[in-house]
Motif scaffolding. Structure first.
Motif, PDB file in Angstrom:
ATOM      1  N   ASP A 150      27.594 -10.267  78.493  1.00 34.96           N
ATOM      2  CA  ASP A 150      27.011  -9.410  79.523  1.00 34.96           C
ATOM      3  C   ASP A 150      26.298  -8.213  78.896  1.00 34.96           C
ATOM      4  O   ASP A 150      26.501  -7.069  79.294  1.00 34.96           O
ATOM      5  N   ILE A 151      25.467  -8.497  77.888  1.00 31.94           N
ATOM      6  CA  ILE A 151      24.720  -7.429  77.230  1.00 31.94           C
ATOM      7  C   ILE A 151      23.237  -7.793  77.190  1.00 31.94           C
ATOM      8  O   ILE A 151      22.856  -8.948  77.356  1.00 31.94           O
ATOM      9  N   ASN A 152      22.422  -6.775  76.932  1.00 34.06           N
ATOM     10  CA  ASN A 152      20.978  -6.941  76.807  1.00 34.06           C
ATOM     11  C   ASN A 152      20.663  -7.266  75.342  1.00 34.06           C
ATOM     12  O   ASN A 152      20.978  -6.468  74.453  1.00 34.06           O
ATOM     13  N   PRO A 153      20.031  -8.415  75.051  1.00 36.87           N
ATOM     14  CA  PRO A 153      19.780  -8.780  73.651  1.00 36.87           C
ATOM     15  C   PRO A 153      18.823  -7.847  72.917  1.00 36.87           C
ATOM     16  O   PRO A 153      18.691  -7.924  71.702  1.00 36.87           O
ATOM     17  N   SER A 154      18.155  -6.951  73.647  1.00 41.07           N
ATOM     18  CA  SER A 154      17.266  -5.984  73.002  1.00 41.07           C
ATOM     19  C   SER A 154      17.916  -4.599  72.912  1.00 41.07           C
ATOM     20  O   SER A 154      17.239  -3.606  72.633  1.00 41.07           O
TER      21      SER A 154
END
Length: 299
Positions: A150-154
């Motif tokens: 549940d994280i943003n890959p950027s």
């Protein structure tokens, strides 16, 4: 209803309960602390060390690291910001200060809504490519599994302390963008070893490059010399009276970032020496965490 139909319904119910139980257990594990293998098979290189010693309580320290892994701390769902940080504890490239430069950091990041991944990276034992390959694999793993965590890959950063700061700055200046990018999106550097020149920490350099490193290796692993326009933003936190890793290390990296117009912040606290990490008895702990919290919001 005949017995056959009742058995079918009963079996369906049991399978449904087991399925939901399995999903619940999986969800519970993935949202709590867990330790996973860093590499699916054997790592691509070896440090030729044996006899790893792991102590994860009472000032946790790990020496002779031969088996790399990731310890995962995920924040409460309601607090999640989508950010993640790979943490590289220090230890002179001979061991890891896993508690105050690892676990304490992860728990604080979780309070800020940030996922934390403590990297137990292998010691180089003069095999200079080994720690960096572990750091690359950690970033690769987090980025490839961003949806699961549940994280943003950027929004995947790297944090390092002392020699772990050298590893974090090396990952920030030596990365691959083909395939899954191993470039961190930002760097958090605590009293980092940066250079391999005369201002370095001798033990870290000897453990990484050997007692008589080549000029090529000294240049390549002096990360102030490797900064360019693609280097990620960084925050550096130092002590003015640090005698183990002199603050000129972090200052040189900051100046290199500014020469390349990379956003950066540098804070030098009046005292504290070396190795304070996230211990709350550090005199400037409150100020440090407030500054770091505000900077992370800009990322």
């Amino acid at each position: 209803m005949n017995q056959m139909n009742m058995n079918i319904i009963k079996n369906h119910y049991v399978r449904t309960v087991l399925l939901f139980s399995s999903l619940f257990v999986f969800a519970t594990v993935i949202h709590a602390q867990q330790v996973i293998k860093l590499w699916e098979g054997n790592p691509p290189n070896s440090n030729e060390l044996t006899g790893e010693i792991v102590i994860r309580n009472d000032g946790a320290s790990i020496s002779n690291v031969t088996v790399p892994d990731l310890t995962i701390y995920l924040p409460e769902k309601a607090k999640r910001t989508g950010m993640a940080v790979v943490i590289c504890p220090g230890g002179g490239y001979s061991g890891l200060a896993f508690d105050h430069e690892g676990v304490m950091v992860a728990k604080w990041l979780n309070k800020e809504g940030i996922a934390a991944f403590i990297l137990k990276y292998r010691m180089p034992n003069k095999h200079k490519e080994v720690p960096l390959s572990d750091a690359h694999q950690a970033i690769r793993h987090v980025r490839e599994n961003a949806a699961m965590y549940d994280i943003n890959p950027s929004k995947i950063g790297i944090c390092g302390f002392s020699a772990g700061g050298h590893l974090a700055s090396t990952a920030s200046t030596h990365f691959a963008t083909s395939g899954t990018s191993t470039r961190p999106d930002f760097s958090i550097l605590f009293y980092p070893v940066i250079t391999m020149t005369d201002l370095t920490h001798g033990g870290s350099r000897n453990n990484l490059l050997g007692e008589n490193p080549s000029k090529t290796d000294i240049y390549r692993y002096s990360n102030e010399k490797q900064v360019n326009v693609n280097t990620p933003p960084a925050i550096l936190l130092l002590s003015d009276d640090d005698k183990a890793v002199v603050p000129e290390n972090g200052i040189a990296y900051y100046e290199a970032l500014k020469r390349n117009d990379i956003p950066a912040a540098l804070y030098i606290f009046p005292s504290g020496g070396h190795g304070w990490g996230f211990r709350e008895n550090y005199p400037y702990h409150k100020q440090m965490t407030e500054l770091l919290s505000e900077w992370l919001k800009t990322m």
